[in-house]
Scaffold this motif. Structure first.
Motif, mmCIF file in Angstrom:
data_model
loop_
_atom_site.group_PDB
_atom_site.id
_atom_site.type_symbol
_atom_site.label_atom_id
_atom_site.label_comp_id
_atom_site.label_asym_id
_atom_site.label_seq_id
_atom_site.Cartn_x
_atom_site.Cartn_y
_atom_site.Cartn_z
ATOM 1 N N UNK A 100 22.619 23.502 -111.011
ATOM 2 C CA UNK A 100 23.491 22.811 -111.957
ATOM 3 C C UNK A 100 24.932 22.892 -111.451
ATOM 4 N N UNK A 101 25.620 21.750 -111.448
ATOM 5 C CA UNK A 101 27.025 21.679 -111.055
ATOM 6 C C UNK A 101 27.807 21.105 -112.241
ATOM 7 N N UNK A 102 28.747 21.903 -112.765
ATOM 8 C CA UNK A 102 29.481 21.509 -113.960
ATOM 9 C C UNK A 102 30.902 21.070 -113.591
ATOM 10 N N UNK A 103 31.308 19.939 -114.144
ATOM 11 C CA UNK A 103 32.628 19.365 -113.902
ATOM 12 C C UNK A 103 33.271 18.979 -115.230
ATOM 13 N N UNK A 117 35.064 22.117 -106.108
ATOM 14 C CA UNK A 117 34.469 22.315 -107.432
ATOM 15 C C UNK A 117 32.959 22.520 -107.342
ATOM 16 N N UNK A 118 32.329 21.872 -106.372
ATOM 17 C CA UNK A 118 30.862 21.892 -106.269
ATOM 18 C C UNK A 118 30.453 22.362 -104.878
ATOM 19 N N UNK A 132 24.140 17.212 -112.240
ATOM 20 C CA UNK A 132 25.590 17.110 -112.438
ATOM 21 C C UNK A 132 25.855 17.020 -113.933
ATOM 22 N N UNK A 133 26.502 18.053 -114.490
ATOM 23 C CA UNK A 133 26.871 18.097 -115.900
ATOM 24 C C UNK A 133 28.371 17.826 -115.991
ATOM 25 N N UNK A 157 30.329 10.147 -105.576
ATOM 26 C CA UNK A 157 30.407 9.954 -104.127
ATOM 27 C C UNK A 157 30.086 11.250 -103.383
ATOM 28 N N UNK A 158 30.525 12.383 -103.941
ATOM 29 C CA UNK A 158 30.228 13.678 -103.324
ATOM 30 C C UNK A 158 28.725 13.886 -103.188
#
Length: 573
Positions: A100-103, A117-118, A132-133, A157-158
């Protein structure tokens, strides 16, 4: 064990198959068999040929009247490959473990790039999926800013550059305070959905599933004022439109899925006309019969556009008509059968972030029976798993594992995950349960024996195709494939028979099959009539499967298979 089929002789044998001797086959329409034939006149090339009447083109596309007899062809023997299942991690797209990647949609104040960030460590890079959260709670009272939309684009895009297929979730809350952080009106939620649609649309090929409808604690569709049937269905319809039906949409519980399906059935144009005409007569027996008949007949011919008007106009009027026994039976039957057919209901899946956390999976299910709760209510765990096994076999599902009491053995977990048709799981949560599996050893025989329970579960997530057997008789090829995974392939793929000659020449033709129908736990037989070029000495046969959208190779779980599976080779007899 090798299977050898001798071609161009009086007999055809299967060695090691328990079939014993077989009588000589008579020659078929392509001139197979070595029986005697009368001499004929010389043809235009001056060559002797058996006297045969002109025939229609055979299955290889050649005129059977001009083909030389099989007896004159070079004798050949087909040596089948050895088919042994592999426990190797296949890394196929659309399934497996994820992080899980939170932004925050609001760009970082210090301007640091998304890459910081990730951060992707080595364990993350090996995974095909990522969740992606994206927190949009800063904009609960206003439209998303231009800077926020650009930042969402950079996030997309990342993951595109890192070749990750996304489980994508937008949420107003990431702290368990959904009511406080969500917008005051449904129209603002819809406005945000429309804005986000513009930002993510260029990346739709990267999105496997959009989870949730933005609202609720952690975006998980509980703890929100927008979860009544009408509001929920309106938000699902908005998501379907902004994604153009190009990815799956997932709701949190089976009961929510059934309520959404009930709304979907009422989108139908005929049902809409019937409801308008009947007015206050909704809920009567005649309305139920009409709806049952029209919902079952219409299929998916009409799109989701008519649904929104129907829900807005009739949600408050249906009253007791909702969920009547006759309608429910029809809706359940047709929803389960349509699978991938056009329309939002064919793209609707489940995500479960409470797996094994309690007997109800933390409220995913209930303790009430189906008869007590009603068709659109929440049922007991046992009944919900039976329902998922039957109706969730054409969409990707999964979520997070929790550490309940007692902890689940890998075997218990595998049984239930198979009923859920699980395609993906969080690879780091919850560590206590995951470590328990890591310390278990698989007891299954063959290639799985001694593997950790964690790896056993991970390598069965989603689809896992294994070529079990191959036979050839009278130029007809039969290939038996078993799906050993918990789930099924949910994206269209193309299957090819590849023929390779000793001189390295290659031919490839698409087989008439849909790999999405190679169902979990079942065997599927593919058949194809070999062409003259394929059925010659020196020809090696392979099977290849690739995703249609991007050509990504889907690997088989066979020892020795790389991008394609060796099936066997024709040798000089």
């Amino acid at each position: 064990m090798l299977i050898r089929f001798k071609r161009g002789a009086k007999e055809e044998k299967t060695v090691g198959q328990g079939s014993g001797r077989r009588k000589a086959e008579k020659s078929d329409s392509a001139g197979q068999g070595s029986g005697r034939r009368k001499a004929g006149k010389l043809d235009s090339a001056g060559q002797g040929s058996g006297r045969r009447k002109a025939g229609k083109p055979d299955s290889a596309g050649q005129d059977s009247g001009r083909r030389e007899s099989e007896g004159q062809r070079e004798a050949r023997v087909f040596q089948a490959a050895e088919f042994r299942e592999s426990s190797e991690e296949l890394s196929n797209p659309g399934c497996g473990w994820y992080h899980v990647y939170t932004f925050r949609a609001q760009p970082p104040a210090d301007g640091r790039p998304v890459e910081e960030e990730a951060w992707l460590d080595e364990s993350c890079r090996a995974e095909q999926l990522a969740l992606a959260l994206i927190d949009i709670g800063d904009f609960r009272l206003m439209p998303l800013s231009r800077e926020a939309l650009l930042h969402i684009g950079r996030i997309m895009e990342f993951f595109h550059k890192n070749r990750k297929q996304l489980l994508l979730r937008f949420a107003y809350d990431t702290e368990g305070r959904g009511m406080e952080r969500e917008p005051l009106t449904l129209s603002m939620v819809k406005r945000h959905m429309e804005q986000i649609g513009e930002a993510i649309r260029p990346y739709m090929e990267d999105i496997l599933v959009m989870q949730g409808i933005f609202v609720g604690n952690w975006g998980e569709m509980h703890g929100s004022k927008f979860l009544d049937s009408a509001s929920m269905c309106e938000l699902i319809d908005t998501l379907y439109r902004i994604t153009e039906g190009r990815c799956f949409l997932a709701v949190r519980t089976p009961a929510q899925w059934r309520r959404a399906a009930e709304g979907t059935a009422n989108w139908r144009g005929t049902a809409e006309r019937t409801v308008r005409q009947q007015g206050t007569a909704e809920g009567t027996a005649s309305w139920r019969v009409t709806t049952e008949r029209t919902v079952g007949q219409q299929g998916t011919a009409e799109g989701a556009a008519s649904w929104q008007g129907t829900v807005e106009g009739t949600a408050g009027q249906r009253g007791a008509a909702e969920g009547t026994a006759g309608w429910r039976r029809t809706a359940e039957r047709t929803m389960g059968q349509r699978g991938r057919e056009e329309g939002v209901e064919g793209r609707l899946a489940l995500f479960n972030d409470g797996i094994f956390g309690s007997p109800t999976d933390m409220g995913t299910y209930s303790t009430a029976s189906r008869s007590e709760a009603g068709e659109t209510g929440s049922w007991s765990r046992e009944e919900e798993l039976v329902w998922q096994e039957r109706y969730m076999d054409s969409v990707p599902g999964g979520g997070e594992i929790l550490s309940g009491r007692p902890l689940k053995s890998y075997r218990q977990a595998a049984e239930e995950l198979g009923k859920m048709h699980a395609s993906y799981l969080n690879s780091i949560y919850h560590p206590e349960q995951l470590d328990y599996w890591r310390n278990e050893k698989a007891e299954e025989p063959g290639c799985w024996h001694g593997l950790s329970g964690y790896d056993y579960i991970g390598r069965h997530l989603g689809y896992r195709f294994f070529v079990q057997n191959i036979t050839i008789k009278k130029q007809q090829l039969q290939i038996t494939i078993k799906n050993c995974g918990f789930g099924n392939l949910c994206q269209e793929a193309e299957c090819f028979l590849v023929s390779e000659k000793e001189q390295s020449s290659l031919s490839c033709r698409k087989l008439d099959t849909d790999a999405r129908n190679w169902k979990s736990g079942q065997e599927t037989m593919l058949t194809a009539v070999l062409s003259r070029e394929e059925d010659t000495a020196g020809s090696r046969l392979y099977l290849l499967l690739r995703r249609k959208a991007d050509g990504h190779i889907l690997r088989f779980a066979n020892e020795g298979a790389d991008e394609k599976v060796p099936l066997g080779e024709f040798l000089k007899g």
